[in-house]
Design an enzyme around this catalytic site. Structure first.
Site, short mmCIF file in Angstrom:
data_model
loop_
_atom_site.label_atom_id
_atom_site.label_comp_id
_atom_site.label_asym_id
_atom_site.label_seq_id
_atom_site.Cartn_x
_atom_site.Cartn_y
_atom_site.Cartn_z
CG ASP A 89 -0.25 -0.05 2.53
OD1 ASP A 89 0.98 -0.26 2.54
OD2 ASP A 89 -0.92 0.11 3.57
CD GLU A 90 4.54 2.40 2.96
OE1 GLU A 90 4.86 3.45 3.58
OE2 GLU A 90 5.08 1.31 3.13
#
Length: 439
Positions: free
Chosen positions: A111-112
């Site tokens: 999620d980055e």
């Protein structure tokens, strides 16, 4: 270079997807939008939430909150068992959407994402325009329920810090001319790499606030950490791109891979845990070959649930599921290889030495890790022939499993657990699609 003479430019954008797993579920299920929702590893009150929607966070439910406690806080909370495959697909789709605005240079986790700016892109107005284009591209091309916070800074470390300063849907920039005063209001725990233990260690040395940390000179920072990490942090917090001065830099070469699983009640026995360990090894061995590595080391980890009586006399820890347990691990060494049969022999050898007795009858967690990874091009071929053509057998199994699913062809030992131990959500490892499966 001191901060005041650095040009006011942003070199990196750090994109942090807000409540990613919960947001994916709200994207998939419009009826869940605007409602408290938590993603859980299994449907049990003793386990913990691994993600919470912003509606749930507003009530005090967050990552790590025990499911039973989440239900007490919000009886109507929506609980969903995590779906690794969907999250992996959305992560890849979001990366494609980001690429439409700016190339992704690094992906720290599922999620980055990090974008490195070049040339005139680094000018603050242009960097901000790119960041807004990234947000719009995700909204338009992937889903309206998916939001992100973006941090802009002269180095990756500060960009990550900035991405956490305003959530959800934030956009914060940290320019060299604003540093380090722009981060003086933060907590020590807001620094990446500073967890609860590190904070306690800093407190014991008299550092309890960010202001005190920033007041240290470079020598003081080195002494505080007793390593080059302190030198690097001194530079990073002032906007420099590296800690340099001989500080070693990671080679970036992967050192290990593996899988672990919290056992379902039906597998909390010696037979069930063995079958799950067998399956985890099957998956790890296939990944090892797909990623073109050899190894000479395998580590097995088992955690055993304890009763209250056992906890009183046995040193125990508390798992994120809330289960108090004792742990055991053992490593096996063998010839450099990448075939499943050799790994299974090592697994059997380790398994035969697991703890026995009444205190070790309830295994609830199993992990299998292949360590000391050796890239294929560095592997030294053996003088003797491959015993039993094991490499060819593994290659043949891989072809079939890539085409039809990774449990299509397997050794009999994992049969009882064939449908258990699904691929779990990976926070720091980006799932890769091999054939029809994400692993």
């Amino acid at each position: 270079m001191s901060a005041h003479v650095q040009p006011d430019r942003f070199h990196f954008l750090h994109i942090d997807l807000n409540s990613f797993f919960a947001s994916v579920e709200q994207q998939l299920h419009p009826e869940y939008r605007g409602r408290p929702l938590a993603v859980v590893p299994t449907m049990a009150d003793t386990t913990s939430c691994i993600a919470a929607s912003y509606e749930a966070k507003a009530l005090g439910i967050k990552t790590g909150t025990q499911v039973g406690e989440a239900k007490r806080i919000c009886p109507d909370i929506i609980l969903i068992a995590g779906n690794h495959t969907e999250y992996a697909k959305y992560s890849q789709e979001i990366a494609k959407a980001v690429e439409l605005a700016c190339p992704v240079s690094h992906t720290p986790s599922i999620d980055e994402m990090v974008c490195e700016l070049i040339g005139r892109e680094q000018e603050p107005p242009r960097a901000r325009k790119i960041a807004l284009e990234i947000k719009q591209s995700i909204y338009k091309n992937v889903g309206e329920a998916l939001r992100c916070s973006i941090g802009m800074a002269p180095n990756r470390y500060l960009a990550k810090i900035a991405s956490d300063m305003q959530k959800p849907d934030g956009l914060i920039g940290l320019l060299p001319s604003q540093l380090p005063r722009a981060i003086a209001h933060l907590e020590l725990r807001d620094l990446p790499g500073v967890g609860a233990r590190t904070e306690l260690r800093l407190n014991a040395k008299g550092i309890t606030t960010m202001e005190q940390l920033l007041a240290l000179d470079r020598t003081g920072m080195h002494k505080l950490w007793d390593s080059v990490w302190g030198d690097r942090l001194y530079h990073w917090l002032r906007g420099a791109d590296t800690g340099d001065d001989g500080a070693p830099v990671s080679s970036g070469i992967q050192k290990s891979l593996g899988h672990s699983h919290v056992l379902g009640p039906e597998h909390r026995s010696h037979e069930g845990s063995w079958a799950v360990a067998h399956k985890l090894l099957h998956k790890a061995a296939m990944r090892l070959r797909m990623e073109k590595f050899y190894t000479n080391s395998l580590t097995v980890t088992i955690r055993f649930a304890l009763t209250k009586e056992q906890t009183a006399r046995i040193k125990s820890k508390r798992h994120t599921s809330g289960i108090k347990h004792s742990g055991w691990a053992m490593e096996a060494r063998f010839r450099e290889c990448q075939d499943t049969l050799t790994f299974l022999e090592a697994l059997r050898g380790v398994w035969s030495q697991r703890p026995q007795g009444s205190d070790f009858t309830k295994p609830f967690f199993v992990g299998v890790t292949l360590r000391n990874l050796i890239p294929e091009d560095e592997h030294q071929p053996e003088l003797f022939a491959d015993p039993d053509n094991r490499a060819d057998l593994s290659a043949t199994m891989d072809k079939l499993n890539l085409k039809y699913g990774h449990t299509t062809l397997h050794f009999a030992g994992m049969l009882p657990a064939r449908e258990s131990a699904p691929t779990r959500i990976a926070f720091t490892q980006i799932p890769v699609q091999y054939g029809v499966d994400y692993m």
